[in-house]
Design a protein around this motif. Structure first.
Motif, PDB file in Angstrom:
ATOM      1  N   PHE A 154       0.833  -1.196   0.000  1.00  0.00           N
ATOM      2  CA  PHE A 154       0.000   0.000   0.000  1.00  0.00           C
ATOM      3  C   PHE A 154       0.869   1.248   0.000  1.00  0.00           C
ATOM      4  O   PHE A 154       1.808   1.376   0.772  1.00  0.00           O
ATOM      5  N   GLN A 155       0.567   2.178  -0.899  1.00  0.00           N
ATOM      6  CA  GLN A 155       1.350   3.408  -1.025  1.00  0.00           C
ATOM      7  C   GLN A 155       0.869   4.431   0.003  1.00  0.00           C
ATOM      8  O   GLN A 155      -0.246   4.932  -0.072  1.00  0.00           O
ATOM      9  N   ALA A 156       1.757   4.738   0.973  1.00  0.00           N
ATOM     10  CA  ALA A 156       1.397   5.620   2.087  1.00  0.00           C
ATOM     11  C   ALA A 156       2.299   6.844   2.089  1.00  0.00           C
ATOM     12  O   ALA A 156       3.440   6.804   1.625  1.00  0.00           O
ATOM     13  N   ASN A 157       1.790   7.919   2.641  1.00  0.00           N
ATOM     14  CA  ASN A 157       2.556   9.155   2.774  1.00  0.00           C
ATOM     15  C   ASN A 157       3.235   9.186   4.137  1.00  0.00           C
ATOM     16  O   ASN A 157       2.597   8.931   5.155  1.00  0.00           O
ATOM     17  N   VAL A 158       4.519   9.486   4.170  1.00  0.00           N
ATOM     18  CA  VAL A 158       5.244   9.598   5.434  1.00  0.00           C
ATOM     19  C   VAL A 158       6.020  10.905   5.430  1.00  0.00           C
ATOM     20  O   VAL A 158       6.270  11.507   4.383  1.00  0.00           O
ATOM     21  N   ASN A 159       6.412  11.379   6.611  1.00  0.00           N
ATOM     22  CA  ASN A 159       7.226  12.584   6.714  1.00  0.00           C
ATOM     23  C   ASN A 159       7.990  12.531   8.027  1.00  0.00           C
ATOM     24  O   ASN A 159       7.733  11.692   8.885  1.00  0.00           O
ATOM     25  N   ASN A 160       8.954  13.459   8.160  1.00  0.00           N
ATOM     26  CA  ASN A 160       9.780  13.441   9.359  1.00  0.00           C
ATOM     27  C   ASN A 160       9.438  14.562  10.322  1.00  0.00           C
ATOM     28  O   ASN A 160      10.160  14.797  11.277  1.00  0.00           O
ATOM     29  N   GLY A 161       8.357  15.296  10.066  1.00  0.00           N
ATOM     30  CA  GLY A 161       7.874  16.295  11.010  1.00  0.00           C
ATOM     31  C   GLY A 161       8.622  17.610  11.025  1.00  0.00           C
ATOM     32  O   GLY A 161       8.229  18.523  11.729  1.00  0.00           O
ATOM     33  N   GLN A 162       9.701  17.744  10.265  1.00  0.00           N
ATOM     34  CA  GLN A 162      10.444  18.994  10.268  1.00  0.00           C
ATOM     35  C   GLN A 162       9.837  19.981   9.284  1.00  0.00           C
ATOM     36  O   GLN A 162       9.013  19.640   8.440  1.00  0.00           O
ATOM     37  N   GLY A 195       7.328  15.481   2.774  1.00  0.00           N
ATOM     38  CA  GLY A 195       6.596  14.232   2.857  1.00  0.00           C
ATOM     39  C   GLY A 195       6.951  13.388   1.655  1.00  0.00           C
ATOM     40  O   GLY A 195       7.132  13.896   0.551  1.00  0.00           O
ATOM     41  N   TYR A 196       7.111  12.109   1.863  1.00  0.00           N
ATOM     42  CA  TYR A 196       7.454  11.242   0.743  1.00  0.00           C
ATOM     43  C   TYR A 196       6.661   9.953   0.853  1.00  0.00           C
ATOM     44  O   TYR A 196       5.985   9.684   1.852  1.00  0.00           O
ATOM     45  N   LEU A 197       6.714   9.168  -0.196  1.00  0.00           N
ATOM     46  CA  LEU A 197       5.918   7.956  -0.286  1.00  0.00           C
ATOM     47  C   LEU A 197       6.737   6.744   0.132  1.00  0.00           C
ATOM     48  O   LEU A 197       7.936   6.676  -0.110  1.00  0.00           O
ATOM     49  N   ALA A 198       6.043   5.798   0.747  1.00  0.00           N
ATOM     50  CA  ALA A 198       6.654   4.526   1.090  1.00  0.00           C
ATOM     51  C   ALA A 198       5.576   3.461   1.007  1.00  0.00           C
ATOM     52  O   ALA A 198       4.383   3.761   1.000  1.00  0.00           O
ATOM     53  N   ASN A 199       6.004   2.209   0.934  1.00  0.00           N
ATOM     54  CA  ASN A 199       5.052   1.097   0.859  1.00  0.00           C
ATOM     55  C   ASN A 199       4.778   0.529   2.231  1.00  0.00           C
ATOM     56  O   ASN A 199       5.705   0.115   2.937  1.00  0.00           O
ATOM     57  N   ALA A 200       3.514   0.545   2.627  1.00  0.00           N
ATOM     58  CA  ALA A 200       3.100  -0.202   3.815  1.00  0.00           C
ATOM     59  C   ALA A 200       2.976  -1.673   3.432  1.00  0.00           C
ATOM     60  O   ALA A 200       2.757  -2.008   2.266  1.00  0.00           O
ATOM     61  N   GLY A 201       3.114  -2.546   4.406  1.00  0.00           N
ATOM     62  CA  GLY A 201       3.090  -3.976   4.113  1.00  0.00           C
ATOM     63  C   GLY A 201       1.769  -4.435   3.523  1.00  0.00           C
ATOM     64  O   GLY A 201       1.701  -4.998   2.429  1.00  0.00           O
ATOM     65  N   LYS A 202       0.670  -4.177   4.256  1.00  0.00           N
ATOM     66  CA  LYS A 202      -0.629  -4.663   3.783  1.00  0.00           C
ATOM     67  C   LYS A 202      -1.739  -3.843   4.432  1.00  0.00           C
ATOM     68  O   LYS A 202      -1.658  -3.462   5.598  1.00  0.00           O
ATOM     69  N   VAL A 203      -2.764  -3.594   3.648  1.00  0.00           N
ATOM     70  CA  VAL A 203      -3.946  -2.861   4.093  1.00  0.00           C
ATOM     71  C   VAL A 203      -5.167  -3.664   3.726  1.00  0.00           C
ATOM     72  O   VAL A 203      -5.195  -4.360   2.707  1.00  0.00           O
ATOM     73  N   ARG A 204      -6.177  -3.558   4.551  1.00  0.00           N
ATOM     74  CA  ARG A 204      -7.434  -4.243   4.264  1.00  0.00           C
ATOM     75  C   ARG A 204      -8.609  -3.319   4.525  1.00  0.00           C
ATOM     76  O   ARG A 204      -8.656  -2.637   5.553  1.00  0.00           O
ATOM     77  N   THR A 205      -9.534  -3.266   3.593  1.00  0.00           N
ATOM     78  CA  THR A 205     -10.790  -2.566   3.824  1.00  0.00           C
ATOM     79  C   THR A 205     -11.936  -3.509   3.481  1.00  0.00           C
ATOM     80  O   THR A 205     -11.892  -4.216   2.475  1.00  0.00           O
ATOM     81  N   GLN A 206     -12.918  -3.561   4.343  1.00  0.00           N
ATOM     82  CA  GLN A 206     -14.069  -4.447   4.131  1.00  0.00           C
ATOM     83  C   GLN A 206     -15.291  -3.791   4.744  1.00  0.00           C
ATOM     84  O   GLN A 206     -15.182  -2.891   5.589  1.00  0.00           O
ATOM     85  N   GLY A 207     -16.455  -4.216   4.294  1.00  0.00           N
ATOM     86  CA  GLY A 207     -17.645  -3.604   4.852  1.00  0.00           C
ATOM     87  C   GLY A 207     -18.904  -3.998   4.120  1.00  0.00           C
ATOM     88  O   GLY A 207     -18.910  -4.884   3.254  1.00  0.00           O
ATOM     89  N   VAL A 208     -19.963  -3.309   4.483  1.00  0.00           N
ATOM     90  CA  VAL A 208     -21.293  -3.550   3.923  1.00  0.00           C
ATOM     91  C   VAL A 208     -21.913  -2.208   3.576  1.00  0.00           C
ATOM     92  O   VAL A 208     -21.794  -1.237   4.339  1.00  0.00           O
ATOM     93  N   GLU A 209     -22.567  -2.138   2.419  1.00  0.00           N
ATOM     94  CA  GLU A 209     -23.243  -0.922   1.977  1.00  0.00           C
ATOM     95  C   GLU A 209     -24.679  -1.256   1.596  1.00  0.00           C
ATOM     96  O   GLU A 209     -24.941  -2.307   1.007  1.00  0.00           O
ATOM     97  N   GLY A 210     -25.571  -0.370   1.937  1.00  0.00           N
ATOM     98  CA  GLY A 210     -26.978  -0.579   1.614  1.00  0.00           C
ATOM     99  C   GLY A 210     -27.624   0.686   1.092  1.00  0.00           C
ATOM    100  O   GLY A 210     -27.317   1.795   1.550  1.00  0.00           O
ATOM    101  N   ASP A 211     -28.493   0.541   0.115  1.00  0.00           N
ATOM    102  CA  ASP A 211     -29.264   1.649  -0.440  1.00  0.00           C
ATOM    103  C   ASP A 211     -30.737   1.252  -0.437  1.00  0.00           C
ATOM    104  O   ASP A 211     -31.099   0.199  -0.978  1.00  0.00           O
ATOM    105  N   PHE A 212     -31.572   2.078   0.151  1.00  0.00           N
ATOM    106  CA  PHE A 212     -33.005   1.805   0.185  1.00  0.00           C
ATOM    107  C   PHE A 212     -33.754   3.061  -0.227  1.00  0.00           C
ATOM    108  O   PHE A 212     -33.414   4.173   0.216  1.00  0.00           O
ATOM    109  N   SER A 213     -34.727   2.904  -1.085  1.00  0.00           N
ATOM    110  CA  SER A 213     -35.547   4.039  -1.495  1.00  0.00           C
ATOM    111  C   SER A 213     -36.983   3.583  -1.661  1.00  0.00           C
ATOM    112  O   SER A 213     -37.265   2.406  -1.918  1.00  0.00           O
TER     113      SER A 213
END
Length: 828
Positions: free
Chosen positions: A632-640, A646-664
């Protein structure tokens, strides 16, 4: 999706009205749409996707999500659709406001360039924009890919319909999109004369005008032109400059020519231009939080040492005192040629486009009224060229889309950052010798040669000049087939072959206040102090790679009104290069290993159900999803302040999951209501070398990085809802037949993290917004209504930011206060 409904008037038992009134208080305009009362599916495909009847306010919901016209309920994709009328009625005139209608959409913007659009919590890294990577959410306007999300800050111009597609779309769209796509369709030229005009006024000196006119020039040539202008006073008052900031000042124009020599061929030439000249962008003081710095080096002590106090510690007083120049000049435009040619059993479509974007910013990067950073600007110029060619075939049992896409982008950026007379005292450590300096005392203490903090000239005028460019080339072949194995069961495989190449250049030169270059080599204390703020650097990163994506969708049409589907997608988000600088090694050379970031590897799973019932007066759609991302491409910085933006680095793994509903539901022409919701569980599965949160940073023994595995992704709420209802009654006004109506639009999102690494100081509290409208409209297109947005004047924060230097300063962007006004619209 909202329900299809018939134009036939019906009467209903009292119990139905009881249900309707109950829904009135539980709903808001969603990204949903209503369509007719059981139309023939093939007839729906003949409808124009930009027909005025489409959208949330009636007619068939015809979408082009799969690059062909079809009803939304027949599309095995989680999709939200917002019609042009709904955009106007709810004041959702740009993507930022669209997120109130689509619960799975997230929008973050500290200024137009630093804007990100995510879906389900993924798409772009949270934080400062880095041009060296791709967007995970593609934005398309009339089939043209918009590579920079800054265009999303402009007003929608003559929009007919917006489709928000969730999940990977790379086998259907030119540019690979791993999180989803926003497909915007504008109103097209017509061979019947038509026009529309709209004027809105409101508090905060809000003024908005829109107009469009369309008609024939010859028997085979038609034209359309649309204009839009928006202005509004700012919502934050700058006590230093005696000006309101965060204003709106947008103007745009779009023109189109349609040549249609016969029924088989249409050629559309379009051009657009938009300019934004707002007084922007400012932040306000929100709070402070303890970091690992010594007490004398944290915000309270640093501010006291220079006699500085903020104008207010209550962010909802909306006061700031930023002393550097603020500007957000933004100009975008382009030309496109679209050719559609019916060839044999299918349609060949060619879309050729050129677009440009000029960005002229000025910021205050120290977030205070002290002259610490007195200049911060990174103007850039972008040109992009795209060519898409695709062939759509539709048969009785077999359909397919086959396409090719080419994309070239060039971005040039010239940055200047300069420190002022207050920087030495704020930025530098006055010394660690306890005989000279009491760590609990903020003053400079006895005179000593190592107390550089007491010498303003050390950093006053220190300037970094950045020069960078990016050349980005991408090419792809993609296709998706649909094989109807039986009347009920269909499989839809898709493939994509993609090539990406990025070439960049980054140079930072540093100069002292007297113009002397600051370089590595000298070891005197003054030079080392300056190098600790701005370090010169130069490198030329490159990245190129091929990748192969594929997906498979299976659909089962159980009944006429019940569709079940399941999707698996294996896709990639292209790798990239760091365009904002990288860390240096022990020899002060750029770490070239950090100059590039690996591609994201995405596995996506989704199942859904789309159903209509109660004689198609009600619609209920439900989707469950899971997306796993490696690297996963993440933004990092050193706070100065300036060593790295800020520069980019790869996080090991990311997961997103969920449920979506639409009612009309639409029990009659007199009432409709809908509620959309999303539960999203988005986390870092593995990220062991993430930037540390402010409370873990700044000390001599603070870890260089932290393990945030299992923690929440930034920017995404666990719960998000949009809901609304409208009731109307037939009547007359000025002898005109029409309807009086009353509508309510609401949204809610739970708390969310506003920092790449979750911090106790940067959680944004959940909030709910309520909007009301009431007016009179006629069938001929006249509409007069009053509106109030954020009706209960809720205090909420759009985004929190961590101040530079690990001082513990937290600033924020308060959301809009209550606004009210009126709108008059007419069609002819």
């Amino acid at each position: 999706m909202t329900a299809r409904y018939s134009s036939v008037r019906r009467t209903f038992p009292a119990s139905y009205w009881t249900l309707a009134l109950a829904l009135l208080f539980a709903a808001e305009p969603a990204a949903a749409q209503e369509a007719g009362d059981a139309p023939r599916p093939d007839a729906a495909l003949d409808a124009a996707p930009n027909a005025q009847g489409s959208g949330s306010y009636g007619g068939d919901i015809v979408v082009t999500a799969r690059r062909r016209a079809e009803t939304a309920q027949d599309v095995p994709i989680a999709i939200s659709v917002v019609g042009g009328d709904q955009i106007d009625n709810t004041g959702s005139f740009n993507v930022g406001r669209l997120q109130q209608l689509a619960p799975t959409l997230q929008f973050y913007s500290s200024n137009p360039r630093n804007t990100a659009v995510n879906i389900r919590g993924i798409g772009a890294p949270f934080g400062l924009t880095n041009d060296g990577i791709e967007q995970g959410v593609g934005i398309y306007v009339d089939d043209v890919y918009y590579s920079r999300v800054a265009s999303a800050t402009f007003d929608f111009l003559d929009v007919a319909q917006i489709e928000v597609l969730r999940g990977p779309q790379g086998t259907l769209y030119g540019k690979n999109t791993t999180a989803g796509a926003i497909n915007i369709t504008t109103n097209q030229p017509t061979f019947d004369f038509e026009g529309k005009a709209e004027i809105s006024i409101g508090n905060l000196n809000f003024k908005q005008a829109k107009a469009a006119i369309s008609g024939p020039l010859t028997d085979h040539l038609a034209a359309r032109i649309a204009l839009s202008s928006t202005s509004r006073r700012g919502t934050i008052y700058n006590v230093t400059t005696d000006r309101w900031v965060q204003s709106q000042d947008n103007i745009g124009i779009r023109g189109q020519l349609l040549w249609q020599p016969n029924d088989d061929l249409s050629v559309t030439l379009s051009g657009d231009w938009s300019k934004q000249d707002a007084v922007c962008c400012a932040s306000v003081f929100v709070r402070t939080g303890a970091t690992q710095r010594p007490l004398n080096r944290q915000y309270a002590a640093l501010a006291a040492a220079q006699g500085y106090t903020v104008p207010s510690t209550n962010p909802y007083d909306r006061l700031t005192d930023l002393d550097a120049s603020l500007n957000a000049g933004n100009e975008i435009g382009g030309v496109a040629l679209r050719v559609k040619w019916d060839v044999g059993p299918g349609t060949l479509t060619s879309v050729t486009a050129w677009r440009y974007w000029d960005w002229q910013p000025e910021n205050d990067r120290d977030f205070t009224g002290l002259p610490i950073v007195t200049k911060s600007q990174n103007p850039s110029q972008q040109n992009q060229y795209t060519q898409e060619l695709r062939y759509n075939y539709t048969g009785d049992r077999f359909d397919f889309v086959l396409g090719g896409f080419y994309y070239y982008q060039r971005i040039d950026t010239q940055g200047t950052e300069q420190h002022g007379p207050a920087s030495s005292r704020w930025t530098l450590n006055p010394g660690s010798d306890s005989t000279l300096f009491d760590p609990l005392v903020t003053g400079c203490g006895p005179s000593a040669s190592n107390q550089l903090a007491c010498t303003p000239s050390v950093l006053d005028g220190l300037t970094a000049i950045n020069t960078q460019f990016l050349k980005n080339t991408s090419a792809a072949l993609f296709g998706k087939a649909s094989w109807k194995i039986s009347d009920q069961f269909t499989i839809q495989p898709g493939v994509r072959l993609n090539y990406d190449k990025k070439e960049g250049f980054y140079q930072r030169r540093v100069f002292a206040g007297d113009g002397t270059p600051v370089v590595f080599g000298p070891t005197d204390a003054v030079t080392l102090a300056r190098l600790g703020v701005f370090a010169p650097q130069e490198y030329a990163p490159e990245f190129s790679d091929w990748n192969f994506s594929y997906d498979l969708t299976a659909t089962y049409k159980a009944t006429r009104d019940l569709l079940l589907y399941a999707t698996y997608a294996k896709t990639f988000k292209s790798g990239g290069i760091n365009q904002n600088g990288v860390p240096n090694d022990a020899n002060n050379n750029p770490l070239l290993g950090a100059a590039t970031v690996k591609p994201e590897s995405v596995n996506h799973y989704e199942v859904g159900i789309k159903t209509e019932f109660w004689d198609r007066r009600a619609t209920f759609n439900l989707t469950a999803f899971r997306t796993d991302i490696k690297n996963f491409q993440a933004n990092v910085n050193n706070g100065q302040f300036g060593v790295l933006r800020g520069y980019l680095a790869n996080a090991g793994k990311v997961r997103t999951q969920g449920v979506e509903g639409d009612f009309s539901i639409r029990p009659s022409e007199r009432f409709r209501a809908y509620v959309n919701g999303a539960y999203t569980d988005a986390k870092y599965v593995k990220f062991v070398d993430a930037p540390c949160a402010p409370e873990q940073s700044g000390g001599t023994n603070s870890p260089p990085n932290c393990d945030v595995s299992g923690q929440w992704l930034p920017g995404v709420s666990k719960w998000a809802f949009s809901f609304g209802a409208e009731v109307n009654a037939e009547s007359k006004l000025f002898d005109q037949d029409g309807q009086f109506y009353f509508g309510y639009d609401g949204s809610y999102r739970s708390d969310w993290s506003s920092n790449p690494t979750p911090s106790a100081y940067t959680w944004v509290k959940g909030y709910s917004l309520s909007n009301f409208r009431a007016g009179f409209r006629t069938e001929s297109g006249f509409d007069l209504f009053a509106w109030v947005r954020n009706a209960f004047d809720r205090n909420y924060i759009d985004q929190l930011s961590v101040g530079p230097g690990n001082t513990g300063l937290i600033t924020g962007l308060p959301g809009d206060p209550r606004t009210w006004g009126g709108t008059i619209k007419a069609r002819f």
